[in-house]
Design a protein around this motif. Structure first.
Motif, PDB file in Angstrom:
ATOM      1  N   PRO A  66       0.839  -1.200   0.000  1.00 27.97           N
ATOM      2  CA  PRO A  66       0.000   0.000   0.000  1.00 27.97           C
ATOM      3  C   PRO A  66       0.877   1.255   0.000  1.00 27.97           C
ATOM      4  O   PRO A  66       1.789   1.357   0.824  1.00 27.97           O
ATOM      5  N   ILE A  67       0.608   2.160  -0.916  1.00 24.30           N
ATOM      6  CA  ILE A  67       1.420   3.390  -0.986  1.00 24.30           C
ATOM      7  C   ILE A  67       0.506   4.600  -1.101  1.00 24.30           C
ATOM      8  O   ILE A  67      -0.669   4.473  -1.447  1.00 24.30           O
ATOM      9  N   ARG A  86       8.641   3.951  -0.911  1.00 19.48           N
ATOM     10  CA  ARG A  86       7.525   4.834  -0.561  1.00 19.48           C
ATOM     11  C   ARG A  86       6.601   4.166   0.453  1.00 19.48           C
ATOM     12  O   ARG A  86       6.092   4.788   1.381  1.00 19.48           O
ATOM     13  N   ASP A  87       6.412   2.888   0.270  1.00 16.89           N
ATOM     14  CA  ASP A  87       5.543   2.140   1.157  1.00 16.89           C
ATOM     15  C   ASP A  87       6.088   2.131   2.590  1.00 16.89           C
ATOM     16  O   ASP A  87       5.389   2.491   3.542  1.00 16.89           O
ATOM     17  N   THR A  98      -3.198   5.225  -0.243  1.00 21.43           N
ATOM     18  CA  THR A  98      -4.412   5.356  -1.057  1.00 21.43           C
ATOM     19  C   THR A  98      -4.518   4.229  -2.076  1.00 21.43           C
ATOM     20  O   THR A  98      -5.542   4.076  -2.723  1.00 21.43           O
ATOM     21  N   THR A  99      -3.406   3.492  -2.250  1.00 26.23           N
ATOM     22  CA  THR A  99      -3.245   2.679  -3.447  1.00 26.23           C
ATOM     23  C   THR A  99      -2.546   1.373  -3.121  1.00 26.23           C
ATOM     24  O   THR A  99      -1.588   1.373  -2.348  1.00 26.23           O
ATOM     25  N   LEU A 100      -3.015   0.286  -3.740  1.00 25.20           N
ATOM     26  CA  LEU A 100      -2.227  -0.947  -3.671  1.00 25.20           C
ATOM     27  C   LEU A 100      -1.413  -1.052  -4.955  1.00 25.20           C
ATOM     28  O   LEU A 100      -1.954  -0.927  -6.052  1.00 25.20           O
ATOM     29  N   SER A 101      -0.106  -1.263  -4.814  1.00 22.06           N
ATOM     30  CA  SER A 101       0.727  -1.549  -5.977  1.00 22.06           C
ATOM     31  C   SER A 101       1.063  -3.040  -5.947  1.00 22.06           C
ATOM     32  O   SER A 101       1.718  -3.503  -5.009  1.00 22.06           O
TER      33      SER A 101
END
Ligand SMILES: CC(C)(COP(=O)(O)OP(=O)(O)OC[C@H]1O[C@@H](n2cnc3c(N)ncnc32)[C@H](O)[C@@H]1OP(=O)(O)O)[C@@H](O)C(=O)NCCC(=O)NCCS
Length: 242
Positions: A66-67, A86-87, A98-101
Motif C-alpha cells: 500500500p502506498i 515509498r511504502d 491510497t493505493t495498492l501496488s
C-alpha cells in the motif's frame, strides 16, 4: 483451491520460495533496494502477501504494497524499487496509503496458462478494496519484453494485436481484467555488480566494455571493464486497474 497469507502458513515458506525462485533470473535477486526494505514490508503488510494452494501444494502467489499516490501520472514512483521505499517510509511517517501496488506474481512452472495469476490479482484487489484503498496499480515486468531488449518500454507497450490487446501475454492478462497502461516505470529496478558477479549471475562472459543482451533481461546490461562494474536499469510498465 485455498488462499492463505504467507504469515498464516510459515511452514510453507521454503516450498513457496523454491516455486518462485525458479521463475526469475538470478540477477533479479541482486537489487539492493529490496534487500534493505523487504523485511519491513513483509512485517507490516503480510495481508497483501498471499499463496494459492491446490491440495496443500503451493501453485501460485503474489504480493503488493500500500502506498500514497494521488492518482496523477506525475506522482507515480519511478518503479518497483521506489514503490517499496515509498511504502515503508510512508508507513513510518504515518502518511495514509491510497493505493495498492502489485509487486510480483508468480505461478509454479507446471501451472502456467491455468489463469492462476488472475486468481492472485483478484484476491489482492479484493483485499485492497476491503482495506479502503482507492486505486490498484502495478509496475509490470512484461513477460516477452526480454525478446526486445533494445526497444524502449513505451514503444513496446504500444504494440498491439488485431484484437487491440497487447502483443505481450502478461500485459494482456491485466488488460483483460480492465487495466489500462499508464506509461513506463523508467528506473524500476537497478542492479549493480562487478564484472565477475555479472558473469556468475548470467553464465556469460563479458570480455570488453559495452552493452550486452542478457537472457531474461528486459533492457541491455552495461559492462565497464575499466571500473569493473556492470549496471542494469530495468524499465517496467505502470498499469492501473479499474
Ligand atoms: C506471468 C505469469 C504470472 C502468468 O501466469 P498464468 O497463470 O500462466 O497467467 P494466465 O493463465 O493468465 O496467462 C496469461 C497469458 O500468458 C500466457 N502464458 C502463460 N504462461 C506462458 C508460457 N509459459 N509461455 C507462453 N505464454 C504463456 C497465456 O497463454 C496467456 O496469454 P493469452 O493472452 O494468449 O491467453 C507466469 O507465467 C509466471 O509466473 N511467470 C514468471 C514470473 C513473472 O514473470 N511474473 C510476472 C511479472 S511480476
Amino acid at each position: 483451491m485455498q488462499i492463505v497469507t504467507r504469515t498464516d502458513r510459515p511452514d510453507l515458506n521454503d516450498t513457496a520460495a523454491a516455486v518462485f525462485k525458479e521463475r526469475w533470473p538470478e540477477f533479479i535477486f541482486h537489487d539492493e533496494t529490496p534487500k534493505k526494505y523487504l523485511s519491513r514490508v513483509l512485517e507490516h503488510f503480510s495481508h497483501f502477501d498471499i499463496l494459492v494452494l491446490d491440495q496443500e501444494a503451493v501453485v501460485a502467489g503474489g504480493w503488493g504494497v500500500p502506498i500514497a499516490w494521488n492518482g496523477e501520472a506525475g506522482d507515480l514512483p519511478s518503479g518497483y524499487d521506489e514503490a517499496l521505499v515509498r511504502d515503508v517510509q510512508g508507513r513510518e511517517a504515518d502518511i495514509p496509503a491510497t493505493t495498492l501496488s502489485f509487486m510480483a506474481v508468480a505461478v509454479g512452472s507446471a501451472q502456467d496458462k491455468r489463469g492462476l495469476a488472475t486468481v492472485v490479482l483478484r484476491e489482492l484487489t479484493q483485499r485492497a478494496q476491503e482495506a479502503g484503498l482507492a486505486h490498484v496499480i502495478a509496475p509490470l515486468r512484461p513477460t516477452w519484453k526480454h525478446r526486445c531488449p533494445t526497444v524502449p518500454m513505451g514503444e513496446y507497450a504500444a504494440w498491439t494485436r488485431a484484437d487491440g490487446l497487447s502483443i505481450d501475454p502478461w500485459i494482456r492478462t491485466h488488460q483483460r481484467m480492465g487495466a489500462r497502461i499508464l506509461g513506463p516505470a523508467p528506473t524500476s529496478m537497478v542492479i549493480e555488480g562487478s564484472v565477475a558477479e555479472w558473469e556468475e549471475w548470467t553464465g556469460m562472459v563479458f570480455p570488453v566494455t559495452r552493452e550486452y543482451v542478457v537472457p531474461d533481461a528486459l533492457d541491455l546490461v552495461a559492462i565497464d571493464r575499466e571500473t569493473d562494474r556492470g549496471v542494469y536499469v530495468e524499465q517496467n510498465l505502470w498499469v492501473q486497474h479499474r
